[in-house]
Design a protein around this motif. Structure first.
Motif, PDB file in Angstrom:
ATOM      1  N   VAL A   1       0.843  -1.197   0.000  1.00 15.53           N
ATOM      2  CA  VAL A   1       0.000   0.000   0.000  1.00 15.53           C
ATOM      3  C   VAL A   1       0.879   1.248   0.000  1.00 15.53           C
ATOM      4  O   VAL A   1       0.652   2.192  -0.767  1.00 15.53           O
ATOM      5  CB  VAL A   1      -0.955   0.015   1.217  1.00 15.53           C
ATOM      6  CG1 VAL A   1      -1.589   1.394   1.388  1.00 15.53           C
ATOM      7  CG2 VAL A   1      -2.033  -1.035   1.060  1.00 15.53           C
ATOM      8  N   GLY A   2       1.889   1.255   0.871  1.00 15.78           N
ATOM      9  CA  GLY A   2       2.807   2.387   0.927  1.00 15.78           C
ATOM     10  C   GLY A   2       3.551   2.588  -0.374  1.00 15.78           C
ATOM     11  O   GLY A   2       3.708   3.728  -0.853  1.00 15.78           O
ATOM     12  N   MET A   3       4.014   1.488  -0.976  1.00 15.84           N
ATOM     13  CA  MET A   3       4.761   1.587  -2.233  1.00 15.84           C
ATOM     14  C   MET A   3       3.880   2.121  -3.362  1.00 15.84           C
ATOM     15  O   MET A   3       4.323   2.931  -4.185  1.00 15.84           O
ATOM     16  CB  MET A   3       5.330   0.214  -2.596  1.00 15.84           C
ATOM     17  CG  MET A   3       6.404  -0.274  -1.620  1.00 15.84           C
ATOM     18  SD  MET A   3       6.801  -2.022  -1.806  1.00 15.84           S
ATOM     19  CE  MET A   3       7.580  -2.030  -3.409  1.00 15.84           C
ATOM     20  N   VAL A   4       2.623   1.661  -3.400  1.00 19.92           N
ATOM     21  CA  VAL A   4       1.706   2.105  -4.460  1.00 19.92           C
ATOM     22  C   VAL A   4       1.341   3.579  -4.285  1.00 19.92           C
ATOM     23  O   VAL A   4       1.249   4.329  -5.258  1.00 19.92           O
ATOM     24  CB  VAL A   4       0.430   1.219  -4.463  1.00 19.92           C
ATOM     25  CG1 VAL A   4      -0.633   1.829  -5.381  1.00 19.92           C
ATOM     26  CG2 VAL A   4       0.764  -0.194  -4.915  1.00 19.92           C
ATOM     27  N   MET A   5       1.154   4.001  -3.014  1.00 17.38           N
ATOM     28  CA  MET A   5       0.781   5.399  -2.756  1.00 17.38           C
ATOM     29  C   MET A   5       1.965   6.351  -2.951  1.00 17.38           C
ATOM     30  O   MET A   5       1.788   7.563  -3.061  1.00 17.38           O
ATOM     31  CB  MET A   5       0.265   5.551  -1.317  1.00 17.38           C
ATOM     32  CG  MET A   5      -0.978   4.740  -1.004  1.00 17.38           C
ATOM     33  SD  MET A   5      -2.471   5.393  -1.736  1.00 17.38           S
ATOM     34  CE  MET A   5      -2.893   6.654  -0.539  1.00 17.38           C
ATOM     35  N   GLY A   6       3.172   5.804  -2.990  1.00 14.39           N
ATOM     36  CA  GLY A   6       4.375   6.619  -3.084  1.00 14.39           C
ATOM     37  C   GLY A   6       4.577   7.267  -4.435  1.00 14.39           C
ATOM     38  O   GLY A   6       3.812   7.088  -5.381  1.00 14.39           O
ATOM     39  N   SER A   7       5.687   7.992  -4.511  1.00 15.10           N
ATOM     40  CA  SER A   7       5.929   8.825  -5.694  1.00 15.10           C
ATOM     41  C   SER A   7       6.190   8.025  -6.961  1.00 15.10           C
ATOM     42  O   SER A   7       5.947   8.516  -8.066  1.00 15.10           O
ATOM     43  CB  SER A   7       7.121   9.748  -5.414  1.00 15.10           C
ATOM     44  OG  SER A   7       8.265   8.986  -5.089  1.00 15.10           O
ATOM     45  N   ASP A   8       6.690   6.805  -6.845  1.00 15.19           N
ATOM     46  CA  ASP A   8       7.042   6.032  -8.025  1.00 15.19           C
ATOM     47  C   ASP A   8       5.843   5.439  -8.752  1.00 15.19           C
ATOM     48  O   ASP A   8       5.936   5.092  -9.931  1.00 15.19           O
ATOM     49  CB  ASP A   8       7.996   4.896  -7.635  1.00 15.19           C
ATOM     50  CG  ASP A   8       9.445   5.299  -7.834  1.00 15.19           C
ATOM     51  OD1 ASP A   8       9.674   6.482  -8.110  1.00 15.19           O
ATOM     52  OD2 ASP A   8      10.325   4.441  -7.707  1.00 15.19           O
TER      53      ASP A   8
END
Length: 502
Positions: A43-50
């Protein structure tokens, strides 16, 4: 001024969205067979800038602070749930795994990192130290509610709850050796024993003080008792760390003492701590997911190196550490195999991987990315197969039942009466008897019996059978006597004659 308000509103909105998404992912994790913490990180990775670019976050210092705070809460909740009766027989092997096991794992992984990541020996040792410990947050999350045999589950929980000091010590000591080559190794070793000793001592003292305070304080609302207990845990960590001890160990010891004592508003404290721990777990893993950039993580270079180190860690380093650390201890081959596979990595390695970044160690970004990949593969592969492996190795016990606990009837602390809920087990002495035949303490009254989700109004001739939930009103002073009556076990012959729950 307007911009500050908008910024605050946006922060609250994003926090609510992340928590809601985190809670909902726990429903999908069981269906997908994937540990919830993996989904939190995703979830954090998807919501992040990348990916979606909703949140840009690259502050390692803030992530470290949130991670440590969350670990204090998670360790506190895990310690509350640890039974001293099951912990006592496994203290020696757990401590052996938490010290010797971490050292052996660190050494083997360091050798692998030296050749695979092309790091210097000290940097490779730093990498080994970061991933050398079993993670408490991951273990508590994966084992919660599972019917793995108590002895094995408690060994893992006690190891993961007590091995963080060793991992933190090795990480900080290696960073000191890199940044200050003339640092004294002898002083570092002495510092480790001081940290462990202070953590244990202050944890015991704080635990005794907390139990005494919780039972003597007469607060105006039952909701204040859980807040007070959490504050005591944070205070214990802060004082212990300030004095040079292991704050995490102190909090775990404190929680074990509180969890095994008779305290006021026990269930309010337990339930609040469980909910708070879940919130911290979601927040921590989402933040750690935000900290990593998928475009840097999922490159062929990181993937190949990460898979190689993960394989060595899971199939060589951890098994060697477990088998050598438990020599002469009464563990079967199947139990050692399970302990080897269940050495989960989680939040602690990622938090520790921020240390070299903050210290500006050469190659720190590479170390962080590979550590994150190793944690991801450990949670995904080991975490999703633990239960199945336990079943194949015949290390599962009976279905976990709801233990006896109290329901607080009022919000004021002055009343000395409690409602006790108890699920009748197959081997319970009260099973098969009528209420008149059960020697309840004076003044205890069975108010209701729940059988197959149906309410039964109890009479003296009501026969109690396994699976029944009894709701008993009793004075607090009679609670220990009631507990003794309810937890008394039948002989094997009499268990076979019991009627089955229908």
């Amino acid at each position: 001024m307007l911009q500050e308000i908008i910024h605050t509103d946006t922060f609250i909105l994003l926090t609510s969205v992340l928590l809601i998404v985190g809670v909902l992912t726990t429903k999908f994790s069981a269906r997908l067979g994937v540990p919830a913490l993996v989904l939190f990180m995703l979830v954090g990775m998807v919501m992040g800038s990348d990916v979606l670019g909703i949140i840009y976050f690259d502050n390692a210092s803030t992530a470290q602070m949130i991670g440590v705070f969350a670990l204090v809460i998670i360790l506190f909740e895990g310690g509350l749930q640890t039974k001293w009766s099951t912990l006592r027989p496994v203290i020696v092997p757990s401590l052996s795994l938490a010290t010797l096991g971490v050292l052996l794992t660190t050494g083997i992984v360091a050798a692998a990192a030296y050749f695979i990541l092309n790091l210097g020996w000290l940097e490779a040792l730093l990498f080994g130290a970061i991933v050398g410990s079993t993670d408490a947050a991951a273990v508590f999350a994966v084992l919660k509610g599972q019917n793995i045999k108590e002895r094995i589950g408690t060994t893992l929980e006690a190891e993961s709850g007590s091995n963080d000091p060793m991992a933190v010590f090795l990480t900080i000591a290696t960073i000191e050796l890199i940044t200050a080559p003339d640092a004294s190794i002898i002083k570092m070793v002495g510092s480790f024993f001081i940290q462990m000793g202070l953590g244990l001592l202050l944890g015991i003292i704080a635990g005794k003080l907390a139990v005494n305070a919780l039972n003597r304080l007469n607060l105006d609302s039952s909701g204040l008792y859980p807040i007070f207990s959490i504050a005591f845990a944070l205070l214990t960590y802060g004082i212990t760390a300030f004095l040079g001890g292991s704050g995490l160990l102190a909090v775990y010891v404190l929680a074990i003492i509180i969890g095994n004592a008779e305290i006021a508003y026990r269930q309010s404290i337990f339930r609040f701590s469980e909910g708070f721990a879940w919130m911290m777990q979601i927040s921590m893993f989402v933040i750690l997911g935000l900290l990593v950039f998928p475009s840097e993580l999922f490159t062929w270079d990181i993937i190949i190196k990460g898979i190689a180190i993960s394989a060595i860690l899971m199939l060589i380093a951890r098994p060697v550490a477990v088998f050598l650390s438990t020599i002469g201890m009464k563990y079967t081959l199947n139990e050692r195999i399970f302990l080897s596979w269940a050495g989960l990595k989680g939040a602690v390695p990622i938090v520790l991987a921020t240390f070299p970044m903050l210290a500006n160690i050469e190659g720190s970004q590479l170390i962080f990315n590979v550590v994150f990949f190793v944690v991801l593969t450990s949670c995904l592969i080991q975490g999703s197969t633990i239960t199945n492996l336990a079943e194949k190795l015949k290390l599962t016990g009976p279905k976990k039942t709801t233990p006896m606990h109290s329901i607080e009837l009022v919000t004021l602390g002055q009343v000395n009466t409690e409602m006790v809920e108890y699920e009748v087990e197959t081997d319970s002495e009260v099973a098969g008897k009528t209420l008149l035949e059960i020697p309840f303490p004076e003044g205890a009254l069975v108010n209701a019996v729940i059988r197959n989700n149906q309410l039964i109004t109890p009479t003296g001739n009501t026969t109690i059978i396994p699976g029944d939930f009894l709701y008993i009103l009793t004075a607090k002073k009679s609670k220990s006597s009631l507990k003794q009556v309810l937890t008394e076990k039948k002989t094997e012959d009499s268990v076979e004659e019991l009627p089955e729950s229908v």
